[in-house]
Design an enzyme around this catalytic site. Sequence first.
Site: not given
Length: 868
Positions: A93, A456, A562, A618, A739, A760-761, A825
């Site tokens: 196993r 399962h 926003r 923003r 950003e 601001g990624t 953010c």
Amino acid sequence: MAEKYIYDFEEGKADMKFILGGKGANLAEMTNMGVPVPPGFIVSIKACNKFYEDGKKISEEIIKEYTQHLEALEKKMGKKLGDNDDPLLISVRSGAAVSMPGMMDTVLNLGLTDKSVLGLANKTGNERFAWDAYRRFMQMFGNVIMEIKGHEFEKILEGVKKAKGVELDTELDAADLKNVVQKYEAMVKEKSGKEFPQDPREQLRMGIEAVFRSWGNPRADLYRKLNNIPKEINGTAVNCQVMVFGNKGETSGTGVCFSRDPSTGENVFYGEYLMNAQGEDVVAGVRTPQKIATLEEQNKEAYDQLVKIKDDLEKHYTDMQDMEFTIEEGKLYILQTRNGKRTAHAAVRIAVEMVSEGLIDEKKAVLRVDPASLDQLLHKQLDPKAKKTANVLTKGLPASPGAAVGKVCFDAQEAHELNEKGEKVVLTRVETSPEDLIGMNAAQGILTSRGGMTSHAAVVARGMGKCCVAGCHDAIIDEEAKTLTISGKTFKEGDFITLDGSSGEVMEGALATVDPELSGNFGTLMEWADKYKKLQVKTNADTPHDAEVAVKFGAEGIGLCRTEHMFFEESRIKAVREMIVAKELDGRKKALDKLEPFQQEDFEGLFKVLDGKPVIIRLLDPPLHEFLPKEEEDIKNVAKEVGVTVEALKETIASLHEFNPMLGFRGCRLGVKYPEITEMQARAIFKAAKNVSNAEPWIEVPLAGNVKEFKMIKDIILKVAKELGAEGKVNYKIGSMIEVPRAALTADEFAPECDFFSFGTNDLTQMTCGFSRDDAGSFLGKYVDSEIYDRDPFQAIDQTGVGKLMEHAIKLGRSVKPELHIGICGEHGGEPSSVEFCHKIGLNEVSCSPFRVPIARLAAAHAALKQK
């Protein structure tokens, strides 16, 4: 000294899981605790890694070493593997360092041959048992190792049962099973061109190789990807263990049990078993198992021993245990224990109750609950009103809680494809297998007609947080015809059904859902998380309703409002369009004057809900063309509405057209060219703040790449504040989004001018990686599969690329302003690994959508506790 690759159970312990795998380490730990574990040895993860280094071959060095351990095991048992007169049989196993239930391969009864099966029959005096063990071994070995489709074996077995006129495997006698084996052997030769192997040691070598190979099979790869198992977790061990048999008759049996209920977390003994069966029978769901409490009536001694062992193991591991056991002719053996997979509801309850029971402390409780799993708790539930009038078709087992509303789908791959197109489906299967993982992940819920609470489907669904109704015997599922029939009513593919995983009910049609209500245990866990986290957790919210939801979930402010989202409402869009089509300043100002009261009203609503908590607003960010129509009919209507000719509107639309609008005329660039837009927004913010006591607006400038851009917008805001007498009366801040990569690289120029930064990624990722976030989905999946990126960088921060740029900006910014407040953010702010990264690099806050606030709070606590 030669590398050690093989370990007897007596040589290991629980903290060796990165060498022995989780299963092997726990078998070793239980052996040394005195738990009745069948003896064996472990071929380590190091051996698996060497197998891959050597081109997927087991080296002679490793074969020699495991043969020595096999011979020691034979000596201990007084039997030889596959001996013709009294054969030792073993199970082979898998067991990786991280539990991956059902994803890799297992072979039971290894060592049986055409000759040793006769010896087993003679030695045990149970001919039926011996042939049943051999047909099971042949089926598993043929499928797993010789790669013959499982249905080829099932077809033969079903044919023999049909010819005899019986339904269950247990109704076949020794002669029938011997017939099955002969048919299996003929089919194996036909399909593979090879005889079924008759050398037990060759069987063992092939078995170990097959388990090693299964580490790289598609379902195991998918499981690791879905569960974000890091690439450092590499390879599986192989556990070679003396077989004990639950299929020796009615005094033998096998089962799966949990020390607590894995669905609800209740502190009750939970599990299922079958008499006269082997382990795969319970999980596969071919026969419906009995509840564990019934075992007390059948074998009180074994039941009492099992209860004591589960209590001892839970105390020892201080976590809920998932155990497999076998009773062989009345004697109990434990084959495995591991920390059990559980729903988020159960995880929270178990963690909190274990603190009150004195098993763990608050810190451990916080770390016990996976932040990402909280998403399950925040899923919508069935609306009680809708349920009252629902047509309940039938009831199965409530295998995994929650609600599932979707179209019936009978194929896992198809479920995945429909989900990719945005369709919601309920995967409907007789029973599920590991191959169905891709469809189970895509489905809203899972319905099976076979299987129990430890099947399962049930185990995997609970681990995924998917709603599941299992063992629904009234559901006649025809996977070939693609029909589901319940109580005489037939559903075809694409028809809607609704599942209630908490009650096991299956209902006709698509029922309405409502937001979840969270338990007191959840509140307690969140209080503990807040006690230990360092990051503030805020929310992205544009309306008072969203803000209320977020505050209820513990948001400490708004990290991103926003403002453009407020412009799209029907009452405002006309004024926005009038502003865009205006050719002169007066025309724009007139339109903006209409918008200002709406903006003010919106901000007042947010300030009231936040009640003194900061609100980061923003300024207008998207390109102006997003507010204008695209279709001919809409253009005509809008032209009429705003009082310009169709031609004039088309000219404006054409003039705003950009080849790459995300890098075009948007963000602070709008305010630089049209300062009146910034003026209007600033006026609305300050007027609202003056009208609501203790309002705290933080005004955020988007898309600034050059500090001079930022200063131009900042000067406009300061001028408006002075004109409205906000200075000294409104507690406000002005900051910049980081950003644009240039802003990150020149953060030391921005910092003296800013009260705060907010990464601001989404845009920072887009511009740093050179990906269009709207188009990259078409190829990023391949990039992740090819390990160019570990994760989609729009889902989790690209820590070695975008992350380095963030770290650079923080270092530069705080080099000139040490106390600079910095946050993030966008949805990265609610993704656990990204939150942990934000903590590590020294951010002050993260912000995410309202329903991800609890996830971010818990992830922030995890980050802080792991760092200590």
